[in-house]
Design a protein around this motif. Structure first.
Motif, PDB file in Angstrom:
ATOM      1  N   MET A  43      24.260  28.750  19.057  1.00 41.66           N
ATOM      2  CA  MET A  43      23.656  29.220  17.817  1.00 41.66           C
ATOM      3  C   MET A  43      24.678  30.034  17.036  1.00 41.66           C
ATOM      4  O   MET A  43      25.471  30.785  17.610  1.00 41.66           O
ATOM      5  N   ASN A  44      24.659  29.875  15.718  1.00 42.79           N
ATOM      6  CA  ASN A  44      25.543  30.656  14.867  1.00 42.79           C
ATOM      7  C   ASN A  44      25.117  32.115  14.857  1.00 42.79           C
ATOM      8  O   ASN A  44      23.995  32.453  15.263  1.00 42.79           O
ATOM      9  N   PRO A  45      25.989  32.998  14.385  1.00 42.56           N
ATOM     10  CA  PRO A  45      25.635  34.421  14.354  1.00 42.56           C
ATOM     11  C   PRO A  45      24.367  34.660  13.545  1.00 42.56           C
ATOM     12  O   PRO A  45      24.222  34.130  12.436  1.00 42.56           O
ATOM     13  N   PRO A  46      23.390  35.428  14.058  1.00 43.30           N
ATOM     14  CA  PRO A  46      22.175  35.748  13.298  1.00 43.30           C
ATOM     15  C   PRO A  46      22.523  36.476  12.002  1.00 43.30           C
ATOM     16  O   PRO A  46      23.468  37.278  11.949  1.00 43.30           O
ATOM     17  N   ALA A  47      21.748  36.198  10.966  1.00 42.90           N
ATOM     18  CA  ALA A  47      22.026  36.779   9.657  1.00 42.90           C
ATOM     19  C   ALA A  47      21.836  38.289   9.616  1.00 42.90           C
ATOM     20  O   ALA A  47      22.376  38.960   8.722  1.00 42.90           O
ATOM     21  N   ASP A  48      21.056  38.828  10.584  1.00 46.96           N
ATOM     22  CA  ASP A  48      20.812  40.275  10.557  1.00 46.96           C
ATOM     23  C   ASP A  48      21.961  41.087  11.135  1.00 46.96           C
ATOM     24  O   ASP A  48      21.904  42.321  11.160  1.00 46.96           O
ATOM     25  N   GLY A  49      23.029  40.424  11.623  1.00 47.73           N
ATOM     26  CA  GLY A  49      24.178  41.143  12.157  1.00 47.73           C
ATOM     27  C   GLY A  49      23.962  41.704  13.544  1.00 47.73           C
ATOM     28  O   GLY A  49      24.781  42.499  14.030  1.00 47.73           O
ATOM     29  N   SER A  50      22.884  41.283  14.214  1.00 43.40           N
ATOM     30  CA  SER A  50      22.543  41.872  15.508  1.00 43.40           C
ATOM     31  C   SER A  50      23.554  41.559  16.605  1.00 43.40           C
ATOM     32  O   SER A  50      23.599  42.262  17.622  1.00 43.40           O
ATOM     33  N   THR A  51      24.373  40.503  16.435  1.00 43.22           N
ATOM     34  CA  THR A  51      25.393  40.187  17.439  1.00 43.22           C
ATOM     35  C   THR A  51      26.791  40.509  16.933  1.00 43.22           C
ATOM     36  O   THR A  51      27.777  39.977  17.442  1.00 43.22           O
ATOM     37  N   ASN A  52      26.861  41.361  15.927  1.00 39.89           N
ATOM     38  CA  ASN A  52      28.146  41.794  15.378  1.00 39.89           C
ATOM     39  C   ASN A  52      28.978  40.621  14.854  1.00 39.89           C
ATOM     40  O   ASN A  52      30.205  40.596  14.978  1.00 39.89           O
ATOM     41  N   GLY A  53      28.283  39.636  14.289  1.00 37.36           N
ATOM     42  CA  GLY A  53      28.954  38.496  13.676  1.00 37.36           C
ATOM     43  C   GLY A  53      29.441  37.443  14.650  1.00 37.36           C
ATOM     44  O   GLY A  53      30.164  36.524  14.245  1.00 37.36           O
ATOM     45  N   LYS A  54      29.038  37.521  15.914  1.00 38.82           N
ATOM     46  CA  LYS A  54      29.514  36.571  16.935  1.00 38.82           C
ATOM     47  C   LYS A  54      28.447  35.513  17.216  1.00 38.82           C
ATOM     48  O   LYS A  54      27.247  35.784  17.144  1.00 38.82           O
ATOM     49  N   ARG A  55      28.923  34.315  17.568  1.00 38.21           N
ATOM     50  CA  ARG A  55      28.008  33.242  17.917  1.00 38.21           C
ATOM     51  C   ARG A  55      27.319  33.538  19.250  1.00 38.21           C
ATOM     52  O   ARG A  55      27.852  34.268  20.089  1.00 38.21           O
ATOM     53  N   VAL A  56      26.146  32.936  19.422  1.00 39.60           N
ATOM     54  CA  VAL A  56      25.300  33.255  20.565  1.00 39.60           C
ATOM     55  C   VAL A  56      25.446  32.192  21.646  1.00 39.60           C
ATOM     56  O   VAL A  56      25.351  30.997  21.379  1.00 39.60           O
TER      57      VAL A  56
END
Length: 329
Positions: A78-91
């Motif tokens: 999954m691409n990085p969530p739009a809310d920035g919860s993964t600090n811009g990293k893919r999941v």
């Protein structure tokens, strides 16, 4: 497999505690048409609380040390969530976890005060003029996870003891748990829970002021009764100021709404009248036949003016049966 018995403890009907006080009184002035000066005061407090069940999701970024031995194996799905919860990293992995219960609660303080003057105008006509002011002050609270804290908890480095700490510990950050059986079972460290979930508070303030004057009495006589009328004028001013928690305004509530302030005011002036006409009374097959006509002109600051009307009828052929009909806007 993941059913949590705590789900049965969610609130179906919100428990509330209500406290209400009411006081009214009046004083005869012996003037102004045998006038009475009157007042009313109403005060009310409501406290309510609801429990909800929360499912927590943890997104582990590709290569995160919190993945343990899977860090170099799991690819991105999954691409990085739009809310920035993964600090811009893919999941690389998303864990669905039973968090347990969380609470919402509200405290509402309301009062309304009214004072007025009523009396006789002569010829069986009466008047009533009053002014009232109402104020509702509501605080609403909720347990919410904060997105910025969630993201910080996932940005970790080794603590040198086989565990992990937040890269930035300036606000007491507690590292997210590793992806393991305990985490999937919902056994999350209490320090982590306390760090990412905070109590958020919003406030809604609503005020309304109303001034009105009305008169009523007989207009003229008909063979089967007296035609009566009532006429009046009313002006109301309303204002609302709803301010959600700063984290809501900043879109920092993880997996929740991003409410913005709602503020505005409006005013309305209305003129109204009503006439009741007795057409028949006390006759065989017509114990009572009355027609009622009313109309209102309304002018709002916000969207302009309009008129409404209503026409009604009451027919009582015999004492034990009445038929009503009405049409209006």
């Amino acid at each position: 497999d993941t059913f949590d018995p705590n789900m049965k403890r969610e609130s179906l009907i919100s428990p509330t505690t209500n406290l209400t006080g009411f006081l009214q009184g009046g004083m005869d002035l012996n003037t102004l048409g045998d006038a009475e000066l009157y007042f009313e005061v109403l005060a009310h407090r409501r406290e309510s609380r609801q429990n909800g069940y929360l499912q927590h999701s943890l997104d582990y970024a590709v290569g995160s040390p919190l993945l343990g031995n899977l860090a170099g194996i799991l690819p991105a799905f999954m691409n990085p969530p739009a809310d920035g919860s993964t600090n811009g990293k893919r999941v690389a992995a998303r864990a669905f976890i039973g968090w347990g219960l969380y609470s919402n609660w509200q405290e509402v303080n309301f009062y309304r005060a009214t004072t007025g003057l009523r009396g006789d105008l002569g010829a069986e006509w009466n008047y009533d003029a009053s002014f009232s002011h109402a104020r509702s002050d509501s605080d609403y609270y909720s347990n919410n996870r904060l997105t910025n804290r969630y993201a910080k908890s996932l940005d970790v480095v080794s603590d040198g003891k086989g565990g992990f700490v937040c890269r930035d510990t300036s606000d007491g950050c507690v590292a997210a748990p590793m992806l393991n059986a305990d985490t999937l079972a919902g056994r999350l460290p209490q320090g982590y829970r306390d760090y990412i979930m905070q109590t958020t508070k919003g406030n809604t303030l609503y005020t309304e002021s109303t001034a009105n004057v009305g008169v009523n009495g007989p207009l003229f006589d008909l063979p089967y009764g007296t035609v009566s009328g009532a006429f009046g004028l009313e002006h109301r001013r309303m204002e609302i100021d709803d301010t959600p928690d700063a984290n809501s305004i900043a879109n920092n509530l993880y997996g929740f709404t991003a409410s913005q302030p709602t503020r505005g005011k409006d005013a309305v002036t209305e003129v109204f009248g009503e006439i009741e006409v007795p057409l028949l009374s006390g006759l065989p097959g017509a114990q009572e036949l009355t027609v009622n006509m009313s109309g209102r002109y309304t002018d709002y600051d916000s969207y302009g003016s309009d008129t409404t009307w209503k026409l009604g009828m009451l027919y009582t052929p015999v004492s034990w049966l009445s038929v009503r009909a009405s049409r209006g806007t």
